[in-house]
Design a protein around this motif. Structure first.
Motif, PDB file in Angstrom:
ATOM      1  N   ARG A 101      33.011  68.302  11.041  1.00  0.00           N
ATOM      2  CA  ARG A 101      33.413  69.080  12.230  1.00  0.00           C
ATOM      3  C   ARG A 101      33.536  70.558  11.882  1.00  0.00           C
ATOM      4  O   ARG A 101      33.129  71.418  12.665  1.00  0.00           O
ATOM      5  CB  ARG A 101      34.742  68.536  12.778  1.00  0.00           C
TER       6      ARG A 101
ATOM      7  N   GLU B  90      44.781  70.157   9.121  1.00  0.00           N
ATOM      8  CA  GLU B  90      46.239  70.263   9.094  1.00  0.00           C
ATOM      9  C   GLU B  90      46.658  71.698   8.789  1.00  0.00           C
ATOM     10  O   GLU B  90      47.540  72.246   9.433  1.00  0.00           O
ATOM     11  CB  GLU B  90      46.818  69.314   8.051  1.00  0.00           C
TER      12      GLU B  90
ATOM     13  N   LEU C 295      43.112  60.829   8.733  1.00  0.00           N
ATOM     14  CA  LEU C 295      41.738  61.103   9.168  1.00  0.00           C
ATOM     15  C   LEU C 295      40.780  61.005   7.981  1.00  0.00           C
ATOM     16  O   LEU C 295      41.172  61.215   6.824  1.00  0.00           O
ATOM     17  CB  LEU C 295      41.644  62.510   9.765  1.00  0.00           C
TER      18      LEU C 295
ATOM     19  N   ASP D  62      39.560  70.570  15.141  1.00  0.00           N
ATOM     20  CA  ASP D  62      40.380  69.371  15.329  1.00  0.00           C
ATOM     21  C   ASP D  62      40.436  68.546  14.042  1.00  0.00           C
ATOM     22  O   ASP D  62      39.402  68.272  13.432  1.00  0.00           O
ATOM     23  CB  ASP D  62      39.756  68.541  16.463  1.00  0.00           C
ATOM     24  N   GLY D  63      41.642  68.195  13.628  1.00  0.00           N
ATOM     25  CA  GLY D  63      41.797  67.376  12.418  1.00  0.00           C
ATOM     26  C   GLY D  63      42.182  68.185  11.195  1.00  0.00           C
ATOM     27  O   GLY D  63      42.491  67.605  10.147  1.00  0.00           O
TER      28      GLY D  63
ATOM     29  N   ALA E 144      42.731  68.075   5.595  1.00  0.00           N
ATOM     30  CA  ALA E 144      42.620  67.274   6.813  1.00  0.00           C
ATOM     31  C   ALA E 144      43.966  66.623   7.116  1.00  0.00           C
ATOM     32  O   ALA E 144      44.771  66.391   6.194  1.00  0.00           O
ATOM     33  CB  ALA E 144      41.552  66.207   6.633  1.00  0.00           C
ATOM     34  N   LYS E 145      44.189  66.349   8.391  1.00  0.00           N
ATOM     35  CA  LYS E 145      45.438  65.657   8.752  1.00  0.00           C
ATOM     36  C   LYS E 145      45.452  64.259   8.146  1.00  0.00           C
ATOM     37  O   LYS E 145      44.398  63.635   8.001  1.00  0.00           O
ATOM     38  CB  LYS E 145      45.556  65.575  10.281  1.00  0.00           C
ATOM     39  N   ASP E 146      46.653  63.806   7.809  1.00  0.00           N
ATOM     40  CA  ASP E 146      46.786  62.470   7.206  1.00  0.00           C
ATOM     41  C   ASP E 146      46.202  61.409   8.134  1.00  0.00           C
ATOM     42  O   ASP E 146      46.375  61.485   9.360  1.00  0.00           O
ATOM     43  CB  ASP E 146      48.261  62.163   6.932  1.00  0.00           C
TER      44      ASP E 146
ATOM     45  N   ASP F  49      34.699  63.309   7.878  1.00  0.00           N
ATOM     46  CA  ASP F  49      34.514  63.581   9.306  1.00  0.00           C
ATOM     47  C   ASP F  49      35.028  64.976   9.643  1.00  0.00           C
ATOM     48  O   ASP F  49      34.392  65.721  10.411  1.00  0.00           O
ATOM     49  CB  ASP F  49      35.279  62.539  10.143  1.00  0.00           C
ATOM     50  N   VAL F  50      36.184  65.319   9.074  1.00  0.00           N
ATOM     51  CA  VAL F  50      36.768  66.639   9.340  1.00  0.00           C
ATOM     52  C   VAL F  50      35.847  67.720   8.778  1.00  0.00           C
ATOM     53  O   VAL F  50      35.607  68.758   9.427  1.00  0.00           O
ATOM     54  CB  VAL F  50      38.182  66.728   8.717  1.00  0.00           C
TER      55      VAL F  50
END
Lengths: 376, 239
Positions: free
Chosen positions: A223, A86, A215, A83-84, A211-213, A219-220
Motif C-alpha cells: 500500500r 502505525e 496486519l 492505511d495500516g 505496520a499496525k499490529d 500488504d502494508v
C-alpha cells in the motif's frame, strides 16, 4: 561388523590421519571462508540492522542502503497517511567530515534520528546516556568512531569537535555493528543533522515505519508503494537487496566462492583418493570377508561407516579449528566472522557428499570384487 | 578310502571354466568330475596352472562356473543365486589361505571372531568363542597379539582357528603350508588332518608341498584342467 570396520579404519594410522587431515582442512577452509564471507555480508547491511525498524521507505530507484537517494520531506506525512501504518519517522543519513580539536579530519556517517522518539537509535550504550542527544549540540558516537578518531584517550564523552564548522559535543558512546565501509557513525537528532549538512532541496534520506499490529507487513508495504510512489521494504528485504548489490558489484562473491569451492575440491580429492587407496590396499582382506560370507551389503555398510566416521570426526575438528580462528581474530567484532548454523549445515551436507562419493567409489570397486582374489 | 560309506559332501560333475574371450580365451577346467566325502581330507595336487585353485574356488562357490553342477552338502551350490551362495558359504565353509589374510589391525582373537560376527553373533560371545578356538590350536597365550607380532606358523594357526570357529562342515585350504617352514607346515597339516577325521566334516587342500602328502586320505591330480588320477594315500603302518 561395525567393530571390524572401525578397527580396520583406525588400524591403518597413516591413511586414517591423512584422511582426517584432508577432511579437517577442507571443513576448516569452507567454514572459515564462509564465516568471513557471511560476516562481510552482515557488515554490508549494518546500516539497516543497527537501525532495527520493520519498514524502510526509500526512493523507488534505490539500490542499497549506503547509496542514499534523498526523498521529499513530505514523504513522512504521506507514509503516515497510508492505511495500516502505525507510525512513520524521518531518518537522515549522509557523509560528512568531522574536524577534531587537533585539526585532524575524519569522514563520518551522520545519522539524524527523529527527536521525539529517537527511533533508530542503537540498542546498547557503552558510555553516557543516549537521551542526552537532545541537549544542545549533542552527538552520540559509535565505538568504531572512537577507535577511528584516535581512541578513548582522544575521543570520549565530553569531547568537542566540528561538523561543517558547527560545534558537536559527544554525550554518549553507543555500541553498533561495524559496517562494510567502516566509516564511523555519529548520531544526532534529525533537525540538528539538517543544520550540520549543507542545504539541499531534498534532505530526507529514509522514512522508517511500522505496520499496525495484526496486519500483514507485506500488504502494508504494498500500500505504501502504491499510494506514495516510493520504494518500501521490510528490514530483511532491504538487507537482502543490499547484500545482492554487494555481490553483484564487487568481486567478493567470486573470491570467496572460489576459495570455498577449492576447499570442497581439495577435500573431495584427498578423501576420495585416500579412501580409494585404503580400499584397494585392503582388497584381499575384503575378499576374504566376502569369501567368509560377508554380503556385498555388509561390506558397503562397513565402507560407509568408515567414510562417515572419519568424515564426521573431520567435521568436528574442522569446525573447532575454524571457530578458534574466528574467536582469536574476530574478537570484539573487529573482523567479519559470523558462523551460522545454516553455514554449518551446508558444510555438513558438503562433507557428507564428499564422504558418500568417496565411499561409493570404493563400494563399486568391492561390488566388482571376486572373492576368488584371495586364492591368487 | 575308495569304497566310501560316508555320503559325498561335495559332488562335482562336468565342471568347465574358462577365462577371457575370443582368441585370448583359456579353458582352465575341462569337465571335472569329483566327489569329496565327509570324514576325509582330499588333496588337490598337480602342476602350476593345472586348475587346482580354480577348482577350489568353484567348489567354494566364490567363482561362477561355465558348465556343470556342484552340490555341496546336498545343496546345488552352483545354481544358487549369489546372495544365497554367500550366506550358505558363511554357514557351512571355512577358509584357509596361503597368505593367511588376517586383518592386520585386529588381534588374533578378533580375527578369529570375524566369521561369527558375519553371522551376527554378538561381539562379546564371538570373542569368547574365538579365544576358546585359539586355545584349541595352542595359541591361548597369543589371543591379544596383532598378526604382525606372530610368527608365520602362529598366523596360520590363527587362520585355522578362524576357519574352524564357525564349525564349518567343509574346510577349504589353499596352499596352507606354502608360507611356512617344514616343522610349522607339519604342525598345521596335523591340525587339519585332525579336523578331517571328524565324521561330519571334510577338508579339501590344494598343495604343492610333497612333504605334507602323507596327511591326506586321497589325492586328486590335476593336469591341464582335467583330473588325471585319484589315489588313496597309504600311510606308514596303515597299509
Amino acid at each position: 561388523m561395525n567393530y571390524v570396520a572401525l578397527k580396520m579404519l583406525f588400524g591403518d594410522r597413516a591413511k586414517y590421519l591423512m584422511l582426517l587431515c584432508g577432511l579437517t582442512f577442507s571443513v576448516m577452509l569452507i567454514v572459515q571462508q564462509g564465516s568471513i564471507f557471511w560476516g562481510l555480508m552482515m557488515w554490508s547491511q549494518a546500516s539497516i540492522s543497527n537501525v532495527n525498524v520493520p519498514i524502510w521507505v526509500t526512493d523507488p530507484g534505490i539500490a542499497q542502503v549506503d547509496e542514499v537517494k534523498p526523498i521529499a520531506s513530505t514523504a513522512v506525512d504521506r507514509v503516515r497517511s497510508v492505511d495500516g501504518v502505525e507510525w512513520a519517522v524521518p531518518l537522515y543519513k549522509g557523509l560528512l567530515r568531522a574536524r577534531l580539536a587537533s585539526g585532524d579530519y575524519h569522514q563520518i556517517t551522520l545519522t539524524g534520528l527523529e527527536s521525539s522518539t529517537l527511533i533508530g537509535r542503537p540498542a546498547e550504550v557503552l558510555e553516557g546516556r543516549f537521551e542526552d542527544i537532545l541537549q544542545p549540540d549533542a552527538v552520540v558516537l559509535d565505538q568504531w568512531a572512537v577507535e577511528r578518531m584516535g581512541g578513548p584517550g582522544i575521543v570520549t564523552v565530553g569531547t568537542i569537535f566540528e561538523l561543517n564548522d558547527k560545534l558537536a559535543r559527544v554525550v554518549a558512546i553507543a555500541k553498533t555493528q561495524k559496517s562494510f565501509t567502516n566509516i564511523p557513525v555519529v548520531y544526532t537528532t534529525y533537525e540538528r543533522a539538517l543544520r550540520y549538512v549543507p542545504r539541499e532541496r531534498r534532505a530526507l534520506s529514509y522514512v522508517l515505519a511500522k505496520a499496525k499490529d495484526g496486519l500483514v507487513v507485506d500488504d502494508v508495504i504494498q500500500r505504501i508503494r502504491e499510494q506514495t510512489g516510493l520504494g518500501a521494504f521490510t528490514e530483511e528485504d532491504f538487507g537482502v537487496k543490499t547484500i545482492m548489490w554487494v555481490l553483484k558489484n564487487t568481486g567478493i562473491g567470486i573470491n570467496f566462492g572460489t576459495t570455498i569451492l577449492l576447499g570442497f575440491i581439495v577435500g573431495m580429492a584427498i578423501a576420495g583418493q585416500t579412501f580409494y587407496l585404503f580400499t584397494v590396499e585392503n582388497l584381499r582382506q575384503f575378499g576374504a570377508l566376502k569369501a567368509m560370507g560377508a554380503s556385498g551389503l555388509t561390506l558397503a555398510r562397513m565402507i560407509l561407516l568408515q567414510a562417515f566416521t572419519v568424515g564426521l570426526t573431520g567435521y568436528g575438528l574442522g569446525i573447532g579449528l575454524a571457530t578458534v580462528f574466528g574467536f582469536l581474530t574476530a574478537r570484539g567484532g573487529s573482523l567479519p566472522f559470523v558462523e551460522t548454523w545454516q553455514l554449518l549445515l551446508l558444510v555438513l551436507i558438503a562433507l557428507l557428499t564428499i564422504c558418500a562419493v568417496s565411499a561409493l567409489i570404493s563400494i563399486v570397486k568391492l561390488a566388482r570384487l571376486e572373492p576368488a582374489i584371495v586364492f591368487r | 578310502m575308495d569304497d566310501h560309506t560316508q555320503p559325498a559332501a561335495v559332488r562335482a560333475r562336468g565342471i568347465v571354466k574358462s577365462f577371457g574371450t575370443g582368441d585370448t580365451q583359456v579353458t582352465v577346467l575341462r569337465g571335472i568330475d569329483l566327489d569329496i566325502y565327509l570324514g576325509e581330507m582330499l588333496l588337490l595336487v598337480g602342476e602350476s596352472g593345472g586348475g587346482k585353485t580354480t577348482l577350489l574356488s568353484a567348489i567354494a562357490g566364490i567363482l561362477d562356473i561355465d558348465a556343470g553342477d556342484i552340490d555341496v552338502l546336498g545343496v546345488p551350490l552352483s545354481r544358487l543365486p549369489p546372495g544365497k551362495r554367500t550366506v550358505f558359504r558363511g554357514q557351512t565353509m571355512g577358509f584357509i589361505y596361503q597368505q593367511f589374510n588376517l586383518l592386520p589391525a585386529l588381534t588374533a582373537a578378533e580375527n578369529v571372531a570375524i566369521p561369527l560376527l558375519i553371522q551376527k553373533i554378538g561381539r562379546h560371545e564371538a570373542i569368547q568363542r574365538a579365544r576358546a578356538m585359539l586355545d584349541r590350536v595352542g595359541l591361548e597365550d597369543r589371543t591379544e597379539f596383532l598378526p604382525k607380532n606372530l610368527s608365520g606358523g602362529q598366523q596360520q594357526r590363527v587362520a585355522i582357528a578362524r576357519a574352524l570357529v564357525n564349525e564349518p562342515r567343509l574346510l577349504i585350504c589353499d596352499e596352507p603350508t606354502a608360507a611356512l617352514d617344514g616343522p610349522n607346515g607339519q604342525k598345521v597339516m596335523a591340525l587339519l588332518r585332525e579336523v578331517g577325521r571328524s565324521p561330519d566334516r571334510c577338508v579339501v587342500v590344494v598343495t604343492h608341498d610333497s612333504r605334507v602328502f602323507q596327511y591326506g586320505d586321497r589325492m586328486a591330480r590335476l593336469t591341464d584342467g582335467r583330473i588325471v588320477g585319484i589315489e588313496s594315500i597309504v600311510r606308514e603302518g596303515t597299509a
